[in-house]
Design an enzyme around this catalytic site. Structure first.
Site, PDB file in Angstrom:
ATOM      1  N   HIS A   1      66.822  55.255  66.918  1.00 32.83           N
ATOM      2  CA  HIS A   1      66.129  55.197  68.210  1.00 32.83           C
ATOM      3  C   HIS A   1      67.093  55.519  69.347  1.00 32.83           C
ATOM      4  O   HIS A   1      66.755  56.244  70.291  1.00 32.83           O
ATOM      5  CB  HIS A   1      65.542  53.797  68.444  1.00 32.83           C
ATOM      6  CG  HIS A   1      64.589  53.333  67.399  1.00 32.83           C
ATOM      7  ND1 HIS A   1      64.763  52.163  66.709  1.00 32.83           N
ATOM      8  CD2 HIS A   1      63.444  53.883  66.911  1.00 32.83           C
ATOM      9  CE1 HIS A   1      63.761  51.993  65.850  1.00 32.83           C
ATOM     10  NE2 HIS A   1      62.954  53.031  65.956  1.00 32.83           N
TER      11      HIS A   1
ATOM     12  N   CYS B   1      48.100  54.942  52.789  1.00 29.36           N
ATOM     13  CA  CYS B   1      49.414  54.299  52.797  1.00 29.36           C
ATOM     14  C   CYS B   1      49.535  53.463  54.060  1.00 29.36           C
ATOM     15  O   CYS B   1      49.483  54.002  55.177  1.00 29.36           O
ATOM     16  CB  CYS B   1      50.524  55.349  52.744  1.00 29.36           C
ATOM     17  SG  CYS B   1      52.189  54.635  52.949  1.00 29.36           S
TER      18      CYS B   1
ATOM     19  N   CYS C   1      53.158  57.836  47.722  1.00 31.12           N
ATOM     20  CA  CYS C   1      53.352  58.316  49.085  1.00 31.12           C
ATOM     21  C   CYS C   1      54.682  59.055  49.162  1.00 31.12           C
ATOM     22  O   CYS C   1      55.716  58.509  48.741  1.00 31.12           O
ATOM     23  CB  CYS C   1      53.345  57.143  50.063  1.00 31.12           C
ATOM     24  SG  CYS C   1      54.020  57.536  51.693  1.00 31.12           S
TER      25      CYS C   1
ATOM     26  N   HIS D   1      67.154  50.575  66.508  1.00 30.04           N
ATOM     27  CA  HIS D   1      68.372  50.819  65.739  1.00 30.04           C
ATOM     28  C   HIS D   1      69.020  52.125  66.195  1.00 30.04           C
ATOM     29  O   HIS D   1      68.615  52.738  67.195  1.00 30.04           O
ATOM     30  CB  HIS D   1      68.084  50.816  64.236  1.00 30.04           C
ATOM     31  CG  HIS D   1      67.063  51.823  63.789  1.00 30.04           C
ATOM     32  ND1 HIS D   1      67.212  53.180  63.956  1.00 30.04           N
ATOM     33  CD2 HIS D   1      65.863  51.660  63.161  1.00 30.04           C
ATOM     34  CE1 HIS D   1      66.175  53.817  63.453  1.00 30.04           C
ATOM     35  NE2 HIS D   1      65.337  52.924  62.982  1.00 30.04           N
TER      36      HIS D   1
ATOM     37  N   LYS E   1      65.689  50.633  58.065  1.00 31.64           N
ATOM     38  CA  LYS E   1      65.638  49.175  58.120  1.00 31.64           C
ATOM     39  C   LYS E   1      65.350  48.600  56.743  1.00 31.64           C
ATOM     40  O   LYS E   1      65.862  47.552  56.379  1.00 31.64           O
ATOM     41  CB  LYS E   1      64.556  48.746  59.123  1.00 31.64           C
ATOM     42  CG  LYS E   1      64.850  49.151  60.551  1.00 31.64           C
ATOM     43  CD  LYS E   1      63.812  48.629  61.516  1.00 31.64           C
ATOM     44  CE  LYS E   1      62.482  49.337  61.385  1.00 31.64           C
ATOM     45  NZ  LYS E   1      62.528  50.731  61.830  1.00 31.64           N
TER      46      LYS E   1
ATOM     47  N   CYS F   1      52.587  54.475  56.296  1.00 27.37           N
ATOM     48  CA  CYS F   1      52.374  55.669  57.134  1.00 27.37           C
ATOM     49  C   CYS F   1      51.166  55.512  58.047  1.00 27.37           C
ATOM     50  O   CYS F   1      50.992  56.285  58.994  1.00 27.37           O
ATOM     51  CB  CYS F   1      52.175  56.902  56.253  1.00 27.37           C
ATOM     52  SG  CYS F   1      53.587  57.357  55.245  1.00 27.37           S
TER      53      CYS F   1
ATOM     54  N   HIS G   1      57.197  56.737  51.463  1.00 27.59           N
ATOM     55  CA  HIS G   1      57.575  55.373  51.097  1.00 27.59           C
ATOM     56  C   HIS G   1      57.717  55.156  49.589  1.00 27.59           C
ATOM     57  O   HIS G   1      58.162  54.086  49.167  1.00 27.59           O
ATOM     58  CB  HIS G   1      56.549  54.378  51.655  1.00 27.59           C
ATOM     59  CG  HIS G   1      56.531  54.312  53.144  1.00 27.59           C
ATOM     60  ND1 HIS G   1      55.713  55.108  53.914  1.00 27.59           N
ATOM     61  CD2 HIS G   1      57.254  53.572  54.013  1.00 27.59           C
ATOM     62  CE1 HIS G   1      55.930  54.850  55.192  1.00 27.59           C
ATOM     63  NE2 HIS G   1      56.850  53.934  55.286  1.00 27.59           N
TER      64      HIS G   1
ATOM     65  N   LYS H   1      69.815  57.914  54.130  1.00 27.57           N
ATOM     66  CA  LYS H   1      69.070  57.834  55.386  1.00 27.57           C
ATOM     67  C   LYS H   1      69.124  56.417  55.927  1.00 27.57           C
ATOM     68  O   LYS H   1      68.870  55.457  55.204  1.00 27.57           O
ATOM     69  CB  LYS H   1      67.611  58.244  55.174  1.00 27.57           C
ATOM     70  CG  LYS H   1      66.762  58.100  56.437  1.00 27.57           C
ATOM     71  CD  LYS H   1      65.283  58.268  56.140  1.00 27.57           C
ATOM     72  CE  LYS H   1      64.452  57.928  57.376  1.00 27.57           C
ATOM     73  NZ  LYS H   1      63.000  57.952  57.117  1.00 27.57           N
TER      74      LYS H   1
END
Length: 674
Positions: free
Chosen positions: A22, A127, A144, A19, A299, A130, A147, A296
């Protein structure tokens, strides 16, 4: 200055497609590599994919394929994308490669032999997102911190790296080398992390009874290596450590990462290198997030931007320029097509494009599109000329210094001081008036000086806008070398800063230039802007039942509502809809709405999405777990009765009740429906 330069991106996790985030990291790395070629250094650029761990196994199971088949497919998508974004890497590493596995096992063996790996029992909050354990102190309200999910408490026997042994050394190294981690805000964050006392030894194994998809420990075949210990070693496995020529030639190098993986790169990795007796990297360069609608880009939130689609729509080099110009490296930045269009029009069309168009048109009219044969020495230069030369030299020096220190936005702004000064110089010198007056001696000096300065702009833009730089140099009668590399001569930046007779007298110039036509905002953006300006946006949405209260009141009726007869949709309208296949991995009733079910849907992304649907009258949560469904994946997230829904599950209403739309057979999660 070192004779070599080594830059890496993180190796990207292959549980979902590439995405915008990246693309940003990899374009920055490519630009740094090209910049250091301009400085005359031998460069090496590595990227790749991280292919082990729990999430890969889960994603492969959801897709109904083996882990190896799954990672082969997604890794191929990353590899195929980079050339389309103008990225030239030297090596693409995969953690499933035999060569990488051998390096991981050799490194583990070395650290184990030195006594810095031990066997022990540990209980921690694990998690899966992670792929790591958290201590009680690290959790936020029992969740977490990344997440916001409740980790699973696991107690098991594992191997541990004595990371705590090297933390005092790491803190001292960071203090003695202020630019080891940059920008400074992240250096301070890591020091605070170390000084808090919350860091412990690192669990570096997973028992095969729980996870087999990984690299086997060389000293215990019942365990595989923790994915982060494995992944970080790609930076030296890509160079052929311990005996490869690449390692001797390029290590230590520089790393480029996003802030969410600061801890593994700033704490795990340097202590691992220290334990193995290897030099640590030179710099860790940490950037912020790209935000979409002030959130942020993720996905799991469904607000992911396809980098290739944007580049194809607005031009690859304009896209690359926007990336480096609009993010202050280290801080978060907002992405929108409105901002991209505004930047293209202001900097590229109005400033740079206008400069080339004006000067080349005048050169065609006044000197027959030829580089004037006149020397730029003291005898020919006016005070205005000398001021421009001084400004140009200063702009180039500032650009080089700022770019080298990963301050890309400021570097480009420094270069644009020269672009803006050249446009002003044209107005002040008025070549058309000199021509009319027959003052060709002065006219040729003015044109030659502008052309030489324009050449400097083109050369130093090459790291960011390689295609545009090549086009500009071609228009100036000095095309790029066939190799596209500038690094053959030592320290050419000094020549670029001080020499002003680089163009060949008499060389043919382009008679005109149209590098960056002005762009218009898409119609829907214009309408939104007009609504905002008139104060109608909120009222219009509420009238249509799309305000907060309207969404909440109608949420339970969404699946059963009978819409008005739809109007005709264009193909462009259809293209805006992103339809995907997802697998329901968890389901429950909404605690505050009888008609709503809350689903966790796996779309082949880093974490399942939460999607709410008003179908509780037709289905129980238990009967839907494991079912595949069709999902509208690019709807804006909406808060319904206190929970955020990140998509829409498609259903079909008929006399017999309600049915979920699903593919005819099992397909990989995230597969596009077209």
């Amino acid at each position: 200055m070192s004779s070599s330069y080594y830059i890496t991106t993180p190796i990207y996790y292959v549980n979902a497609r590439p995405h915008l985030g990246h693309a940003y990291t990899t374009i920055v790395a490519d630009s740094l590599r090209r910049f250091h070629e301009l400085l005359g250094q031998r460069t090496w650029f590595v990227t790749g994919t991280d292919e082990h761990g729990d999430k890969i196994v889960q994603a492969a199971e959801a897709a109904g394929v083996t882990p190896q088949a799954f990672v082969d497919g997604v890794s191929g998508q990353f590899r195929a994308l980079w050339p389309k974004l103008g990225i030239r890497h030297d090596h693409f590493v995969r953690t499933t490669d035999a060569a990488h596995k051998a390096v991981v096992q050799a490194f583990l063996g070395r650290v184990h032999a030195a006594g810095d790996i031990y066997f022990g029992e540990f209980g921690g909050h694990y998690c899966t997102g992670c792929e790591r354990f958290y201590t009680e102190k690290e959790l936020e309200d029992g969740l977490c911190p990344q997440h916001k999910t409740k980790p699973e408490f696991i107690r098991e026997r594992n191997y541990f790296f004595r990371m705590s042994k090297y933390l005092p050394w790491l803190a001292d190294h960071i203090r003695k080398h202020p630019d080891f981690i940059r920008p400074e805000r992240y250096r301070n964050e890591v020091l605070a992390m170390i000084e808090s006392g919350g860091l412990e030894d690192l669990c570096i194994s997973r028992p095969k009874s729980r996870l087999e998809w990984g690299i086997e420990l060389p000293f215990d075949r019942d365990y595989v290596c923790y994915v982060w210990f494995d992944a970080l070693l790609n930076y030296i496995s890509a160079l052929g450590w311990p005996d490869g020529e690449g390692y001797d030639a390029f290590w230590p190098g520089e790393h480029l990462v996003a802030k969410d993986i600061l801890k593994p790169h700033a704490v795990f990795w340097p202590t691992m290198l220290k334990a193995a007796g290897l030099p640590v990297y030179r710099h860790l360069n940490v950037h912020g997030y790209w935000l979409v609608r002030e959130t942020k880009m993720s996905k799991s939130l469904g607000n992911v931007v396809d980098p290739l689609a944007v580049a194809e729509r607005y031009g690859l080099d304009a896209f690359r320029y926007f990336f480096l110009r609009d993010m202050q490296f280290g801080a978060d930045a907002s992405f929108s097509e409105e901002a991209l269009i505004a930047r293209i029009n202001a900097d590229l069309a109005n400033d740079l494009g206008n400069l080339f168009s004006r000067v080349l048109s005048m050169a065609a009219k006044y000197v027959d599109s030829r580089v004037p044969d006149v020397a730029l020495d003291g005898a020919n230069l006016s005070e205005d000329d000398k001021v421009l030369l001084e400004l140009a030299e200063s702009a180039v020096r500032n650009y080089v210094q700022l770019f080298d220190n990963v301050r890309f936005s400021q570097a480009l702004d420094a270069l644009w001081e020269l672009v803006r000064a050249l446009n002003k110089y044209v107005d002040v010198q008025a070549p058309w008036a000199l021509f009319k007056a027959g003052n060709m001696d002065r006219l040729t000096v003015v044109l030659r000086l502008m052309l030489e300065c324009m050449r400097k702009v083109a050369v130093w833009l090459w790291p960011v806008m390689p295609g545009t730089a090549a086009a500009m140099l071609e228009q100036l009668g000095q095309p790029l070398p066939a190799s596209e590399r500038f690094g053959s001569a030592p320290a050419p930046e000094r020549a670029e800063a001080l020499r002003w007779d680089e163009l060949t007298p008499g060389a043919a110039l382009a008679p005109s230039s149209n590098l960056f036509p002005r762009l218009e905002a898409p119609a829907e953006q214009k309408e939104q802007g007009e609504d905002r300006a008139a104060g109608k946006g909120k009222a219009g949405r509420e009238k249509a039942g799309q305000g907060k209260s309207g969404r909440e009141n109608n949420a339970g009726k969404a699946c059963a509502a009978s819409p008005e007869t739809p109007g005709e949709a264009s193909f462009a309208d259809f293209q805006k809809i992103d339809l995907r296949v997802g697998t329901i991995v968890a389901a429950e009733k909404h605690p505050d709405a009888d008609k709503l079910l809350c689903f966790q849907v796996d779309l082949g992304e880093e974490a399942p999405r939460q999607i709410l649907s008003g179908i509780a009258e037709h289905f129980t949560p238990e009967e839907l777990v494991g079912r595949q469904v069709c999902v509208v994946a690019n709807l804006a997230p909406r808060k319904i009765r206190g929970r955020v829904s990140q998509g829409m599950i498609l259903t079909a209403e008929h006399e017999g009740g309600l049915s979920l739309l699903a593919p005819g057979g099992l397909v990989p999660g995230g597969s596009r429906i077209s």
